[in-house]
Design a protein around this motif. Structure first.
Motif, short mmCIF file in Angstrom:
data_model
loop_
_atom_site.label_atom_id
_atom_site.label_comp_id
_atom_site.label_asym_id
_atom_site.label_seq_id
_atom_site.Cartn_x
_atom_site.Cartn_y
_atom_site.Cartn_z
N ASP A 56 -119.90 -78.91 109.13
CA ASP A 56 -119.23 -78.05 110.10
C ASP A 56 -119.42 -76.61 109.66
O ASP A 56 -119.01 -76.23 108.57
CB ASP A 56 -117.74 -78.41 110.11
CG ASP A 56 -117.03 -77.84 111.32
OD1 ASP A 56 -117.60 -76.93 111.97
OD2 ASP A 56 -115.90 -78.27 111.61
N HIS A 57 -120.06 -75.81 110.50
CA HIS A 57 -120.36 -74.44 110.07
C HIS A 57 -119.88 -73.40 111.07
O HIS A 57 -120.47 -72.32 111.20
CB HIS A 57 -121.83 -74.28 109.72
CG HIS A 57 -122.76 -74.74 110.84
ND1 HIS A 57 -123.05 -76.06 111.06
CD2 HIS A 57 -123.41 -74.04 111.78
CE1 HIS A 57 -123.86 -76.14 112.10
NE2 HIS A 57 -124.09 -74.94 112.57
N GLY A 58 -118.83 -73.77 111.82
CA GLY A 58 -118.13 -72.76 112.60
C GLY A 58 -118.63 -72.49 114.01
O GLY A 58 -118.17 -71.55 114.65
N ASP A 59 -119.57 -73.30 114.53
CA ASP A 59 -120.00 -73.04 115.91
C ASP A 59 -119.75 -74.23 116.83
O ASP A 59 -120.37 -74.35 117.89
CB ASP A 59 -121.48 -72.61 115.96
CG ASP A 59 -122.41 -73.70 115.44
OD1 ASP A 59 -121.93 -74.78 115.04
OD2 ASP A 59 -123.64 -73.47 115.45
N ASN A 60 -118.84 -75.12 116.41
CA ASN A 60 -118.51 -76.30 117.22
C ASN A 60 -119.62 -77.33 117.32
O ASN A 60 -119.53 -78.25 118.12
CB ASN A 60 -118.10 -75.90 118.65
CG ASN A 60 -116.62 -75.60 118.72
OD1 ASN A 60 -115.83 -76.20 117.98
ND2 ASN A 60 -116.25 -74.67 119.57
N ALA A 77 -131.76 -79.31 112.62
CA ALA A 77 -131.50 -77.90 112.90
C ALA A 77 -131.09 -77.77 114.36
O ALA A 77 -131.28 -78.71 115.14
CB ALA A 77 -132.76 -77.08 112.67
N HIS A 78 -130.52 -76.63 114.74
CA HIS A 78 -130.36 -76.33 116.16
C HIS A 78 -130.43 -74.82 116.32
O HIS A 78 -130.32 -74.07 115.34
CB HIS A 78 -129.07 -76.93 116.75
CG HIS A 78 -127.81 -76.54 116.06
ND1 HIS A 78 -126.76 -77.41 115.87
CD2 HIS A 78 -127.41 -75.36 115.53
CE1 HIS A 78 -125.79 -76.80 115.24
NE2 HIS A 78 -126.14 -75.54 115.03
N SER A 79 -130.66 -74.39 117.54
CA SER A 79 -130.83 -72.96 117.75
C SER A 79 -130.37 -72.57 119.14
O SER A 79 -130.15 -73.43 119.99
CB SER A 79 -132.29 -72.59 117.53
OG SER A 79 -133.11 -73.50 118.20
N VAL A 83 -130.65 -69.21 114.68
CA VAL A 83 -131.24 -70.47 114.22
C VAL A 83 -130.41 -71.00 113.05
O VAL A 83 -130.17 -70.29 112.08
CB VAL A 83 -132.70 -70.26 113.74
CG1 VAL A 83 -133.29 -71.56 113.21
CG2 VAL A 83 -133.57 -69.71 114.87
N HIS A 84 -129.94 -72.26 113.16
CA HIS A 84 -129.20 -72.90 112.08
C HIS A 84 -129.99 -74.09 111.56
O HIS A 84 -130.31 -75.00 112.33
CB HIS A 84 -127.82 -73.36 112.56
CG HIS A 84 -126.93 -72.24 112.99
ND1 HIS A 84 -125.80 -72.42 113.73
CD2 HIS A 84 -127.03 -70.89 112.77
CE1 HIS A 84 -125.22 -71.24 113.95
NE2 HIS A 84 -125.96 -70.30 113.39
N MET A 85 -130.29 -74.08 110.27
CA MET A 85 -131.03 -75.18 109.64
C MET A 85 -130.04 -76.00 108.82
O MET A 85 -129.19 -75.43 108.13
CB MET A 85 -132.12 -74.63 108.71
CG MET A 85 -133.00 -73.53 109.29
SD MET A 85 -134.06 -74.06 110.65
CE MET A 85 -135.22 -75.12 109.79
ZN LIG Z 1 -124.92 -74.17 114.21
#
Ligand SMILES: [Zn+2]
Ligand SMILES: [Zn+2]
Length: 231
Positions: free
Chosen positions: A161-165, A174-176, A185-187
């Motif tokens: 969990d990194h704070g973007d739901n 990853a998602h972007s 971009v989140h890896m």
């Molecule tokens: Zn993210």
């Protein structure tokens, strides 16, 4: 008196049957189908079968509507966290996953690697992203420059969990975000990133970076096998 009791009993039985139906839906697969856009809100067996059929048809599998082996194995294959299909339900339109690709309003863009990977050196991370940006630069009019201050495209390696739901799970690499959502971009740093050839659970950073930057350019997923934008 007896009649009231009977009605109550019947209601209870109906309620139990209803609860049983909901609980018998496999939760992980239900979540997958909703998150990646194969259904907007699955509440019963019929909707679940329809969503599984959508998924199978999208991935060119035999459409059975059932969780057969090829289907379940695809559910657990590591993939990009962005959706495959836009959700039909307008209630969900606000989510980044359901929107079309959008365009940057400028040609010269900056990027920053805000958090590095714990699996690779800074140099390896910078080099992989530079290669990926160069690749997109060679096929578009966009120009990219790495900076160390606030940038148009912010890249971060994060876990869970990194704070973007949209917490990372085991499957997501990853998602972007599309341009209109800021192009971040989140890896998933829980993944075993490497820069060369891969074996076992290793993932090549350049390959995934190239794909994620495609979303940052405004591209959606493609269901063509071996395409860069295949999830
Ligand atoms: Zn993210
Ligand atoms: Zn993707």
């Amino acid at each position: 008196m007896h009649q009231v009791y009977f009605v109550k009993l019947i209601s209870l039985v109906v309620l139990l049957i209803y609860l049983e139906t909901i609980q018998s839906l496999p939760l992980q697969e239900k979540r997958y189908l909703e998150v990646y856009g194969f259904a907007s809100d699955i509440s019963d067996e019929k909707q679940f079968r329809e969503a599984v059929s959508n998924f199978q048809s999208h991935y060119h599998l035999k459409v059975t509507g059932k969780l057969d082996d090829p289907t379940t194995s695809l559910f657990s294959t590591p993939r990009c966290g962005n959706a495959d299909k836009r959700k039909p339900n307008s209630r969900q339109r606000k989510k980044k996953y359901s929107l079309d690709g959008s365009k940057w309003q400028k040609v010269h863009l900056t990027y920053r690697i805000l958090r590095y990977s714990s699996k690779l050196s800074r140099h390896q991370v910078e080099r992989s992203f530079k290669m990926a940006f160069n690749q997109w630069q060679s096929t578009s009019i966009l120009r990219f420059k790495r900076v160390t201050t606030k940038a148009d495209i912010e890249i971060q390696f994060r876990t869970g969990d990194h704070g973007d739901n949209h917490p990372f799970d085991d499957v997501v690499l990853a998602h972007s975000y599309f341009p209109r959502f800021g192009g971040a971009v989140h890896m998933n740093d829980a993944k075993n990133w490497v820069t060369g050839r891969t074996k076992g659970d290793q993932v090549n950073l350049y390959q995934v970076a190239l794909h994620e930057l495609g979303h940052v350019m405004g591209l959606e997923h493609s269901d063509v096998a071996d395409a860069i934008m295949q999830p």
